[in-house]
Design an enzyme around this catalytic site. Structure first.
Site, short mmCIF file in Angstrom:
data_model
loop_
_atom_site.label_atom_id
_atom_site.label_comp_id
_atom_site.label_asym_id
_atom_site.label_seq_id
_atom_site.Cartn_x
_atom_site.Cartn_y
_atom_site.Cartn_z
N GLU A 188 0.86 -1.18 0.00
CA GLU A 188 0.00 0.00 0.00
C GLU A 188 0.90 1.23 0.00
O GLU A 188 1.79 1.36 0.84
CB GLU A 188 -0.89 -0.03 1.26
CG GLU A 188 -1.86 1.12 1.31
CD GLU A 188 -3.15 0.78 2.06
OE1 GLU A 188 -3.39 -0.39 2.38
OE2 GLU A 188 -3.92 1.73 2.31
N ARG A 189 0.67 2.10 -0.97
CA ARG A 189 1.48 3.32 -1.11
C ARG A 189 2.96 3.00 -1.35
O ARG A 189 3.84 3.76 -0.93
CB ARG A 189 1.35 4.24 0.09
CG ARG A 189 -0.07 4.47 0.56
CD ARG A 189 -0.95 5.00 -0.54
NE ARG A 189 -2.33 5.13 -0.11
CZ ARG A 189 -3.32 5.44 -0.94
NH1 ARG A 189 -3.10 5.63 -2.23
NH2 ARG A 189 -4.54 5.56 -0.49
N ASN A 231 -3.14 -1.94 7.81
CA ASN A 231 -4.41 -2.54 7.40
C ASN A 231 -4.19 -4.04 7.44
O ASN A 231 -4.13 -4.73 6.43
CB ASN A 231 -4.81 -2.07 6.00
CG ASN A 231 -5.22 -0.61 6.00
OD1 ASN A 231 -5.79 -0.13 6.98
ND2 ASN A 231 -4.95 0.09 4.92
N LYS A 319 -3.84 -0.15 13.97
CA LYS A 319 -4.75 0.83 13.37
C LYS A 319 -6.16 0.35 13.71
O LYS A 319 -6.58 -0.71 13.24
CB LYS A 319 -4.52 0.86 11.87
CG LYS A 319 -5.53 1.70 11.09
CD LYS A 319 -5.11 1.77 9.62
CE LYS A 319 -6.11 2.51 8.76
NZ LYS A 319 -5.67 2.65 7.37
N GLU A 323 -10.60 4.08 9.05
CA GLU A 323 -10.73 3.63 7.66
C GLU A 323 -11.23 2.19 7.56
O GLU A 323 -10.69 1.37 6.82
CB GLU A 323 -9.38 3.80 6.93
CG GLU A 323 -8.91 5.23 6.94
CD GLU A 323 -7.72 5.53 6.03
OE1 GLU A 323 -6.89 4.64 5.83
OE2 GLU A 323 -7.64 6.67 5.55
N ARG A 368 -12.09 17.34 9.88
CA ARG A 368 -11.24 16.16 10.04
C ARG A 368 -9.97 16.46 10.85
O ARG A 368 -9.49 15.60 11.61
CB ARG A 368 -10.87 15.61 8.65
CG ARG A 368 -9.90 14.46 8.70
CD ARG A 368 -9.77 13.75 7.38
NE ARG A 368 -8.58 12.91 7.37
CZ ARG A 368 -8.16 12.23 6.32
NH1 ARG A 368 -8.82 12.28 5.18
NH2 ARG A 368 -7.07 11.48 6.39
N LYS A 392 0.81 10.83 13.32
CA LYS A 392 1.46 11.39 12.13
C LYS A 392 1.91 12.82 12.42
O LYS A 392 1.38 13.47 13.32
CB LYS A 392 0.50 11.37 10.94
CG LYS A 392 0.12 9.97 10.50
CD LYS A 392 -0.72 9.96 9.23
CE LYS A 392 -1.10 8.51 8.88
NZ LYS A 392 -1.86 8.39 7.63
N ASP A 397 -3.06 14.09 6.87
CA ASP A 397 -2.51 12.86 6.32
C ASP A 397 -1.31 13.07 5.40
O ASP A 397 -1.44 12.98 4.19
CB ASP A 397 -3.61 12.12 5.54
CG ASP A 397 -3.17 10.73 5.11
OD1 ASP A 397 -2.15 10.27 5.63
OD2 ASP A 397 -3.85 10.11 4.28
N GLU A 419 5.11 9.56 13.77
CA GLU A 419 5.08 8.77 12.53
C GLU A 419 5.31 9.68 11.33
O GLU A 419 4.53 10.60 11.08
CB GLU A 419 3.72 8.05 12.40
CG GLU A 419 3.59 7.21 11.14
CD GLU A 419 2.25 6.47 11.03
OE1 GLU A 419 1.80 5.86 12.03
OE2 GLU A 419 1.63 6.52 9.95
N GLU A 425 3.72 9.22 -0.75
CA GLU A 425 2.33 9.04 -1.14
C GLU A 425 1.73 10.29 -1.79
O GLU A 425 1.06 10.20 -2.82
CB GLU A 425 1.50 8.64 0.09
CG GLU A 425 0.01 8.58 -0.20
CD GLU A 425 -0.83 8.13 0.99
OE1 GLU A 425 -0.27 7.82 2.05
OE2 GLU A 425 -2.07 8.11 0.85
N HIS A 553 -4.65 18.27 0.11
CA HIS A 553 -5.51 17.16 -0.28
C HIS A 553 -6.36 17.46 -1.52
O HIS A 553 -7.57 17.19 -1.54
CB HIS A 553 -6.42 16.75 0.89
CG HIS A 553 -6.51 15.25 1.05
ND1 HIS A 553 -6.85 14.42 0.01
CD2 HIS A 553 -6.29 14.44 2.12
CE1 HIS A 553 -6.84 13.16 0.45
NE2 HIS A 553 -6.49 13.14 1.73
#
Ligand code: GCW
Length: 705
Positions: A188-189, A231, A319, A323, A368, A392, A397, A419, A425, A553
């Site tokens: 992922e990414r 994930n 996590k 999500e 958010r 993070k 994000d 993090e 990404e 974003h």
């Protein structure tokens, strides 16, 4: 090209480059190439300083130390270094701990060593038994390996080698890579090929790259790795996988690299019936409620099973309730309930939990950026002592630029793990040259004012601000199966920089760039300066051509690569571009000030006031915190709209300059690397231009001058 002409070309280029770089470099050697020193005078001095080595004791780590010294110095000095048992001549390298090495004991450095902890080391030029020696001393063998890499780095970077007096130990205890690798080999990414971990072939087949990977990390002092994605697939905890993990851990162990796992919170449940569901587990329970006694026991049993297979297992990264991942809130419990049940299971073995704060439940707050703070700050002091909350760097994000996450400084009783994302990404994947150390320094140096002035994120992270009992930093890895590991040769610099900053966050981005360039590209002073300049401005340039002045974003949905400012979709509006930029005929930007979402209130004074007032808010965060009229006067005297346009243009200009600069290095860096980067820069220029054209055309529909 046929092989003969290829060889001839190689010989010619080696000749031209006076031996400073080899030919046809595919980048697989990272920063550990150990090419011969070209400067003859320096070569002579180095040969005199390092003519033989004494490494007493025998263990897997000490064998690696010997191997590395030999490999490094044989390459750098074009020599054939020998090892001895005793110090008989000038120019001896002595490596040892007080426990295993009599010569080290005789030096009487015990008090200096005591301050270093298990991973630190001393490197000193010394007289031992009447001979000139270079001594690497440490309390533990891993310190010797770190010291060995440090000494070799000095030789590689042409640092002064006489009168060495180095004392080094990490400022942060847990220095981890987080891999977002899936069990099917995808990442992922990830933008550098497939996962390094060959699950199907393990445990029987050990890919040589596992060792190279551990070695590269050890060269930076990275001491842990979470091998699977947050994930998480629950099968990672099945006995068959634990056997595979045992094999990996055995490769990593002598390099001081501990193995950690991401776990799925619902693991105690029976497997999900629906394919692709994120709710199932590998157990046979009906619930994963952290307060259920059977669930607690399940985790205890699982921890016991893991530690039987991997005695030095590091712990879990989680996590949860993020999500679509399951978590304690599914059972009406809070994050600390969830983290603590795992912490309880791992505690008897010294394991830790890294509980991620990357949550953004829309029910918590319409903005958010405010959600994680609101969920986590009330839990400060409720987490078990072996739990980190991992946040993070910014509240949304991993955007090209965000203001710092307001959690830093706001959880004095809970160790926060920072993090960072090494993989790009939102920064052009492995196609754009973006050196991230300046970004990470911006966060680390940011003064939260949590305990008055001087409360930097670095001090939160290294524990000195709140006296945390444990400290940690994580970087989402950018490695993969590509020959050059990271997709873009310059993306290696980000892996390198993460490791160096994790060890010592006080190093400057320039110093780290200099080291990396000399170890990877060229030791030529002028070429080095040129490349460093390119690298140092590359992050700011990327922000300019993607998301200047606090925009964020507005990338392509899901893919997060190109621009898509027009992206709008109900009802998940916090995934969309229009949610973030809020452009209309009045202006652009997200009002997070006290007249808007009041996210500014989550910061400490006077940061809060500085961000809250459009007049004092740093322009780099302007549209993050404010909805600003298009004709707003900027510091430059230009209107906001003019300034936005200027940024997009400047970003493109910078990429053009990088291209021109890179052309000047033709013949001065390895030819394969040269053309690799040249091609990448072409793509970067096309992309930057597309970013500008798309974003300006879109915003133009609202902007009024
Ligand atoms: O940055 C976002 C990514 C997701 C990622 C998530 C996270 C692993 O788009 O791919 O999932 O963050 O950090 O959990």
């Amino acid at each position: 090209m046929n092989s003969t002409s290829h060889i001839l070309l190689c010989i010619a280029s080696v000749f031209l480059l006076t031996g400073s770089v080899a030919c046809a470099d595919d980048g697989s050697g990272l920063w550990l190439k150990y090419h011969r020193i070209a400067d003859e005078a320096r070569l002579r001095t180095c040969r005199q300083s390092f003519s033989t080595a004494v490494v007493q004791g025998d263990s897997a780590t000490l064998r690696i130390v010997r191997e590395e010294i030999k490999r490094g110095l044989d390459g750098l000095l074009d020599a054939n270094l020998s090892f001895g048992e005793a110090i008989r001549q000038d120019g001896t390298i002595i490596v040892g701990t007080v426990q295993t090495s009599a010569p080290i004991r005789s030096l009487g450095w015990d008090t200096d060593l005591e301050k270093l902890g298990p991973e630190g080391f001393l490197i000193r030029s010394s007289q031992v038994n009447g001979h000139r020696a270079t001594v690497i001393a440490a309390n533990e063998e891993i310190g010797l390996l770190y010291g060995t890499f440090d000494l070799l780095r000095r030789v590689q970077t042409q640092a002064a080698l006489d009168k060495l007096n180095v004392t080094s130990h990490p400022r942060i205890q847990y220095r981890l890579l987080n891999h977002w690798d899936n069990m099917d080999g995808s990442i992922e990414r990830g933008y550098a090929g497939r996962s390094l971990w060959q699950w199907d072939a393990l445990p029987a087949r050990i890919d040589p790259r596992y060792r190279d990977y551990a070695r590269a990390n050890a060269s930076l002092g990275i001491n842990g790795t979470v091998v699977n994605s947050v994930n998480a697939n629950p099968i990672i905890l099945q006995p068959a996988y634990l056997e595979k993990l045992r094999a990996l851990a055995e490769v990593f162990r002598p390099y001081g690299l501990k193995l950690f796992l991401s776990i799925r919170f619902s693991s105690p449940l029976r497997p999900a019936r629906q394919a692709g569901s994120r709710r199932g587990g590998i157990g046979n329970l009906e619930t994963a409620d952290p307060l259920d006694p059977e669930v607690r026991q399940w985790w205890k049993d699982k921890a016991k099973e893991i530690y039987e297979v991997i005695p030095d297992f590091g712990g879990f990264l989680v996590k949860a309730n993020s999500e679509g991942m399951p978590g304690p809130q599914d059972y009406g419990r809070h994050h600390a309930d969830g983290a603590n049940v795992l912490a309880e299971a791992l505690a008897p073995y010294g394991g830790i939990v890294m509980w991620r704060a990357f949550v953004y439940d829309a029910k918590t707050d319409p903005d958010r950026a405010k959600r994680a703070y609101k969920e986590f700050v009330p839990l400060d002091g409720v987490f078990a002592p072996n739990v980190f909350v991992q946040a993070k760097n910014g509240p949304i994000d991993f955007q090209p630029r965000e203001p710092v996450h307001p959690l830093f400084g706001a959880m004095p009783k809970t160790p926060l793990m920072l993090e960072l994302q090494i993989t790009q990404e939102y920064l052009g994947h492995s196609k754009h040259l973006v050196y991230l150390a300046p970004m990470w320094k911006e966060y680390l140096d940011f003064d939260t004012h949590a305990e008055g002035p001087g409360s930097s994120v670095a001090k939160v992270t290294d524990g000195s601000l709140h006296d945390y009992a444990m400290t940690g930093i994580a970087g989402v890895a950018n490695t993969g199966s590509d020959a050059n590991w990271c997709g873009h040769l310059f993306a290696q610099a980000n892996w390198y920089a993460f490791g160096r900053l994790a060890w010592d966050h006080q190093l400057s981005a320039e110093t780290i760039a200099d080291e990396w360039i000399r170890m990877t590209l060229s030791r030529d002073e002028q070429a080095g300066q040129t490349v460093r300049l390119m690298m140092m401005g590359s992050w700011e340039a990327c922000i300019s051509y993607m998301t200047p002045l606090g925009l964020h974003h507005i990338m392509q949905a899901g893919f997060h690569y190109g621009p898509q400012p027009s992206y709008a979709r109900a009802p998940r509006e916090d995934w969309t571009s229009v949610y973030y930029h809020r452009a209309d005929s009045n202006g652009v930007g997200f009002d997070r000030s006290s007249t808007g979402s009041n996210a500014t209130s989550q910061y400490f004074s006077p940061v809060r006031e500085r961000f809250d007032d459009v007049a004092t808010c740093p322009e780099k965060y302007l549209l993050w915190f404010h909805h600003v009229p298009w004709d707003h006067k900027m510091a430059s005297g230009r209107t906001l709209w003019q300034e936005i346009r200027r940024h997009y243009d400047a970003g493109i200009e910078y990429v053009k300059q990088m291209q021109e600069t890179w052309e000047t290095l033709k013949g001065r860096v390895d030819p394969e690397i040269f053309s690799h980067v040249q091609t990448k820069l072409e793509t970067q220029l096309q992309d930057a231009t597309l970013w500008r054209d798309t974003c300006l055309a879109y915003f133009q529909t609202f902007a009024q001058e």
